[in-house]
Design an enzyme around this catalytic site. Sequence first.
Site, PDB file in Angstrom:
ATOM      1  N   GLY A 189      27.688  34.842  19.428  1.00  0.00           N
ATOM      2  CA  GLY A 189      28.247  35.906  20.253  1.00  0.00           C
ATOM      3  C   GLY A 189      27.308  36.336  21.354  1.00  0.00           C
ATOM      4  N   GLY A 247      25.326  34.298  23.119  1.00  0.00           N
ATOM      5  CA  GLY A 247      25.138  33.267  24.136  1.00  0.00           C
ATOM      6  C   GLY A 247      24.776  31.946  23.490  1.00  0.00           C
ATOM      7  N   GLY A 277      22.729  25.502  19.593  1.00  0.00           N
ATOM      8  CA  GLY A 277      23.787  26.278  18.961  1.00  0.00           C
ATOM      9  C   GLY A 277      24.298  27.353  19.888  1.00  0.00           C
ATOM     10  CG  ASP A 307      23.216  40.213  11.685  1.00  0.00           C
ATOM     11  OD1 ASP A 307      24.088  40.154  10.799  1.00  0.00           O
ATOM     12  OD2 ASP A 307      23.287  39.567  12.739  1.00  0.00           O
ATOM     13  CB  VAL A 353      19.812  28.754  20.725  1.00  0.00           C
ATOM     14  CG1 VAL A 353      18.362  28.361  20.464  1.00  0.00           C
ATOM     15  CG2 VAL A 353      20.029  30.206  20.346  1.00  0.00           C
TER      16      VAL A 353
END
Length: 556
Positions: free
Chosen positions: A254, A256, A251, A369, A258
Amino acid sequence: MKTTWNFVWQSPRATCDFYGYCGPFTVCSKTNESIPACKCMTGFQPKSHNEWSEGNWTGGCVRIKALSCDTGDVFSVYEGVKLPDHAVSIGKISLSDCESGCFSNCSCIAYAYENVTNELTIICLNWFRDLVDTSSDDFTLHNLYVRFRSSPLVDKIHANNFTHKRKFRSEVAVTVAIVSVGMLLISIFGYFLRRRRRRLIREERIRRELLGYDSMSTSIGDAHNSVELVSFSLRSVLEATGSFSVENKLGEGGFGSVYKGSLPGNREVAVKRLSARSSQGREEFMNELRIIAKLQHKNLVRLLGCCVEEDEKILLYEYMPNRSLDKFLFDPSESVNLDWSKRFNIIEGVAQGLLYLHKYSRLRVIHRDLKACNVLLDQMMTPKISDFGLARIFGMNQTQDKTNRVVGTYGYMAPEYALHGRFSEKSDVFSFGVLLLEIVTGKRSTSNYIEGFLTILEWAWKRWIEGRGLELIDPLIRGTCSNADQQAVKCINVGLLCIQEIMSDRPTMSEVVVMLINENATVPSPKKPAFTLHRSAHASSRFSNNEVTVTNVGPR
């Protein structure tokens, strides 16, 4: 009184560092500091052979054959050199345009480029005067392309220049050269050894700064349940991910990308690689390392190690084969496999993880978050909270904090945080309430409005005060087991308590966990949630008439 001179610093350090030491159209080689090697560029010859034979190279070289400005002109490349003076910047153009532009201009005698991000965007440099002060340089990646007239005569003279020796060189000079080469090799080896040592020291200092530890192998936890954070080399990370191949990409966000990785022993890991343009910068990266490395709970994703090398900032986590909750919850083809039992286990697991962060961890952590894509699922569908880049550590007596930089995801943000930058444990409770409603309803909080104009919070509140709470349950799970509907309605009640507009009205995560797992717990009626439209007095009266408590007095 006797005085002495102490050597502190000298410049230039090498003979080739003297400006124009070898004259124009030459390359001064630094391979032997005692006897600099001045060589004419391809297509050039010494201006005075007598001066060159006596070791005087200041006159430089001249062209063997004049340029013709046609197809007979070619370019010779000099790799890894210090570029000559008097370059003219042509601007940002493509690599091919840089070469063709110089070739089509009869006055252009050389070109080079720098700041290459890709072959479509470079800064092109041209030269129109004598090429002066060009030298080999092991510390640059510049390539210089020099124009000359190709012919058999030029090629022959150029070949002879490389094999030409001084006539007066004796056996002593040869011996000196051999010794010089040996010393040079020792110096080169020592240089790279020192540079490697400095790099390792610098990287270790950065690691210690990031972690706040004296060693990268610091144990975390008690004596019976300790874990070590490992420092991985960039080479091992590249091997594990196939050099960050597209096939291993899981995936992107924002921060970077994975990637899935495989360590020796077939141990699978998730590799989070921060991009240079990442919205999660050095501060967030340090924050995530410091916080999650000290946390240990079955409902928190486990950090295995990190890689801080060159310009890379990389985190390695335990691999979650079922990826993130949003992939299951909001994908029609996957949500059918998410029955009520699994959903409730996820709700309870996230609640337990959040309770640990707020109350039982070594640190009091506010996540800031929490959302569906930051809840990962292992092979047994056990939820694990991830992504601590925006998390904050609270003091033991601290209740709230304020920031001018509001970050997170709209739709999950508490009103006091989104509007005024104030955050606390109750901010996480609000986000948990939104996530809980998403899990029960199967609807995304950040999606388009429901029923034309209602957000998921407004829609859930409207149905609840109308006494139609059952209609909020995802049809895929409604009635799937004996107590599914009753348990789901109870969860909706708890979710509405968590998203109440006034922060002090929201329960703590301790109270949330008790209400969820204790069948005999009394669940109070919620007040108006945040971000809802102010309706008529009729709606208010309906709310006041709906004092409902969800209680199950039957045995398990």
